[in-house]
Design a protein around this motif. Sequence first.
Motif, PDB file in Angstrom:
ATOM      1  N   ASP A 127      -4.863   1.038  -2.127  1.00 26.55           N
ATOM      2  CA  ASP A 127      -4.392   1.953  -1.086  1.00 26.55           C
ATOM      3  C   ASP A 127      -5.195   1.757   0.192  1.00 26.55           C
ATOM      4  O   ASP A 127      -6.289   2.300   0.365  1.00 26.55           O
ATOM      5  CB  ASP A 127      -4.513   3.395  -1.571  1.00 26.55           C
ATOM      6  CG  ASP A 127      -3.905   4.383  -0.601  1.00 26.55           C
ATOM      7  OD1 ASP A 127      -3.392   3.955   0.443  1.00 26.55           O
ATOM      8  OD2 ASP A 127      -3.932   5.600  -0.896  1.00 26.55           O
ATOM      9  N   ASN A 146       0.820  -1.223   0.000  1.00 29.01           N
ATOM     10  CA  ASN A 146       0.000   0.000   0.000  1.00 29.01           C
ATOM     11  C   ASN A 146       0.849   1.267   0.000  1.00 29.01           C
ATOM     12  O   ASN A 146       0.391   2.333   0.415  1.00 29.01           O
ATOM     13  CB  ASN A 146      -0.964   0.036   1.196  1.00 29.01           C
ATOM     14  CG  ASN A 146      -1.647  -1.296   1.452  1.00 29.01           C
ATOM     15  OD1 ASN A 146      -1.478  -1.884   2.515  1.00 29.01           O
ATOM     16  ND2 ASN A 146      -2.400  -1.782   0.486  1.00 29.01           N
ATOM     17  N   GLY A 147       2.091   1.137  -0.435  1.00 31.30           N
ATOM     18  CA  GLY A 147       2.973   2.299  -0.509  1.00 31.30           C
ATOM     19  C   GLY A 147       3.370   2.852   0.837  1.00 31.30           C
ATOM     20  O   GLY A 147       3.846   3.991   0.928  1.00 31.30           O
ATOM     21  N   ARG A 183       4.393   8.429  -1.649  1.00 32.28           N
ATOM     22  CA  ARG A 183       4.485   7.807  -0.331  1.00 32.28           C
ATOM     23  C   ARG A 183       5.483   6.656  -0.331  1.00 32.28           C
ATOM     24  O   ARG A 183       6.283   6.512   0.594  1.00 32.28           O
ATOM     25  CB  ARG A 183       3.107   7.328   0.096  1.00 32.28           C
ATOM     26  CG  ARG A 183       2.991   6.977   1.571  1.00 32.28           C
ATOM     27  CD  ARG A 183       1.653   6.304   1.843  1.00 32.28           C
ATOM     28  NE  ARG A 183       0.538   7.085   1.345  1.00 32.28           N
ATOM     29  CZ  ARG A 183      -0.606   6.572   0.921  1.00 32.28           C
ATOM     30  NH1 ARG A 183      -0.795   5.266   0.951  1.00 32.28           N
ATOM     31  NH2 ARG A 183      -1.586   7.343   0.501  1.00 32.28           N
ATOM     32  N   TRP A 184       5.416   5.835  -1.340  1.00 34.27           N
ATOM     33  CA  TRP A 184       6.306   4.684  -1.451  1.00 34.27           C
ATOM     34  C   TRP A 184       7.771   5.135  -1.521  1.00 34.27           C
ATOM     35  O   TRP A 184       8.648   4.573  -0.865  1.00 34.27           O
ATOM     36  CB  TRP A 184       5.920   3.866  -2.668  1.00 34.27           C
ATOM     37  CG  TRP A 184       6.706   2.632  -2.986  1.00 34.27           C
ATOM     38  CD1 TRP A 184       7.196   2.290  -4.208  1.00 34.27           C
ATOM     39  CD2 TRP A 184       7.050   1.534  -2.124  1.00 34.27           C
ATOM     40  NE1 TRP A 184       7.835   1.073  -4.173  1.00 34.27           N
ATOM     41  CE2 TRP A 184       7.753   0.586  -2.894  1.00 34.27           C
ATOM     42  CE3 TRP A 184       6.837   1.268  -0.768  1.00 34.27           C
ATOM     43  CZ2 TRP A 184       8.254  -0.608  -2.364  1.00 34.27           C
ATOM     44  CZ3 TRP A 184       7.330   0.091  -0.231  1.00 34.27           C
ATOM     45  CH2 TRP A 184       8.028  -0.832  -1.014  1.00 34.27           C
ATOM     46  N   MET A 209      -0.257   7.303  -3.129  1.00 33.63           N
ATOM     47  CA  MET A 209       0.436   6.078  -2.725  1.00 33.63           C
ATOM     48  C   MET A 209       1.725   5.889  -3.501  1.00 33.63           C
ATOM     49  O   MET A 209       2.771   5.569  -2.944  1.00 33.63           O
ATOM     50  CB  MET A 209      -0.496   4.883  -2.912  1.00 33.63           C
ATOM     51  CG  MET A 209       0.096   3.566  -2.451  1.00 33.63           C
ATOM     52  SD  MET A 209      -1.058   2.187  -2.576  1.00 33.63           S
ATOM     53  CE  MET A 209      -1.074   1.892  -4.351  1.00 33.63           C
TER      54      MET A 209
END
Length: 313
Positions: free
Chosen positions: A242, A189-190, A270-271, A266
């Motif tokens: 996500d 989910n990142g 974020r990842w 995501m």
Amino acid sequence: MLIEKLIIKSVAVFIILISNVSYAEKIIEVNADPKKGFSFPFLLKIPTNIDTNYLVVETNNTGAVSDDFDVHYQSAKKAIVGNAVGPWVAKKLNSPILIPIFPRSKTDWEIYTHALDRDTLLVESGDLKRLDLQLLAMISEAKKELTKHSVKVHSKVILTGFSASGSLANRFSMLHPDSLQLVVAGGLNGILMLPVDKVSGESLNYPLGINDFKKITGTGFNKAKWASLPQFLFMGENDTNDAVKYDDAYSDVERKAIHLVLGQNMQPDRWTKCQDIYKANDVNVVFHTYKDIGHGTNLKIHNDILSFVKENI
């Protein structure tokens, strides 16, 4: 808590499950034994010829909520003979694999057991209390059962997971790095649990970071031990799953903190940010973002994982 209402399948202590299993393999089912530290049963698959003396562990991920325990039981039973990351790796290594049968309640839907979220770790009593410690107890019992079958495994285990079980693997690794030889987790989910108290002045409590780690676990975070643990963490470039959007996985407070310090998108925001923080903290990790892959895996990913595992055992 609805656990007492769940229908837990009654079985003999040890059962050989024949359906969908090669006659060269045995699947043993071990009943819940609260006196030994685990309130739910688990499955243990033992190949006839052991080539690798490591126990693979992958926690169950039903992918849905249900108050009928049999739904989770059947899902785990199917998973252990399937081709998800852990079962596939165990087949290729000819090693035993353990899959617990943890429930995920429809009534208590906010307790996302299969991801070991904050609500799960904060359960103070009953069958769901400290599922992470229950998993350790299952691992200990599985080693005893393997000994009965003339199989001796390494003291540390290989922990794998994907999606919710991937998040659990990531979080469990920070809770109990001493018990692990390596970690493989994907479909994340990142977002990862971060080895820091705060980012940009924002305090990060479990499972976002380690700000309240000692308060809720009773022990300090062993950063040196965890950072040295070999980890293989991956996402598909086209993965749009996500979990941050959903209330069962994250609270409003957690969601706001994630969006503030890691980003609303995501991927790649974020990842990438999570990767940067791991690298800045000298974590022994291999990151992969696979092109043309969504929320899933393929043979290339599995082979990359297998190579990583072989290099680190």
